[in-house]
Design an enzyme around this catalytic site. Structure first.
Site, PDB file in Angstrom:
ATOM      1  N   HIS A 139       0.997   5.274   0.923  1.00 26.88           N
ATOM      2  CA  HIS A 139       0.244   6.370   1.730  1.00 26.88           C
ATOM      3  C   HIS A 139       0.096   7.603   1.079  1.00 26.88           C
ATOM      4  CE1 HIS A 139       0.152   4.225   5.771  1.00 26.88           C
ATOM      5  NE2 HIS A 139       1.278   3.600   5.361  1.00 26.88           N
TER       6      HIS A 139
ATOM      7  N   HIS B 207       0.867  -1.356   0.013  1.00 29.54           N
ATOM      8  CA  HIS B 207       0.157   0.020  -0.127  1.00 29.54           C
ATOM      9  C   HIS B 207       0.633   1.183  -0.058  1.00 29.54           C
ATOM     10  CE1 HIS B 207       0.659  -1.099   4.377  1.00 29.54           C
ATOM     11  NE2 HIS B 207       0.422   0.001   4.631  1.00 29.54           N
TER      12      HIS B 207
END
Ligand SMILES: [Zn+2]
Length: 141
Positions: A102, A100
């Site tokens: 950010h 992932h």
């Protein structure tokens, strides 16, 4: 092994506040934001680390991050900058093992920062840098 929470978000069995979704990517607000508008970009396909992600999906992830960044800059949140952060591996601070990125909007005095340790002024000499480069280059594909 408990199901990955990001896979639950992809399947919709866990609630999320989605900002964007396409065939391969989802962007949603972090429910425990570092700053207002803190967004996570994830590939829909469960993949633990960046190096395991297919090249086209690496591209899609960054393009999605750029889309979110553009929207954040145009929004009334009035962010003054953005940090794009990807923690790859536990040592790097990854705590959910589904890759992932950010997208962290920055505001004056927000208290967030990337901390770099003190470094020596003179740095490493060319020979030392070359020895390090040799160790890395032989694995470049
Ligand atoms: Zn997952």
């Amino acid at each position: 092994m408990p199901e990955c929470i990001f896979c639950k978000i992809v399947r919709g069995t866990l609630q999320s506040t989605k900002l964007y979704e396409d065939e391969h990517m989802i962007a949603f607000l972090d429910s425990r934001p570092i700053t207002k508008g803190h967004t996570l970009i994830i590939p829909k396909k469960h993949t633990e680390m960046l190096v395991e992600l297919e090249d086209n999906l690496v591209g899609d992830m960054l393009i999605t991050a750029k889309k979110i960044g553009k929207a954040l800059r145009k929004s009334k949140l009035n962010c003054r900058g953005i940090n794009y952060v990807l923690a790859d591996g536990a040592e790097a601070g990854q705590n959910i093992f589904h890759v992932h990125m950010h997208v962290i909007p920055r505001y004056r005095g927000d208290g967030f920062g990337l901390r770099m340790p003190e470094r020596e002024e003179e740095g490493e000499d060319e020979k030392t840098l070359e020895r390090t480069a040799i160790k890395i280059r032989k694995f470049l594909e």
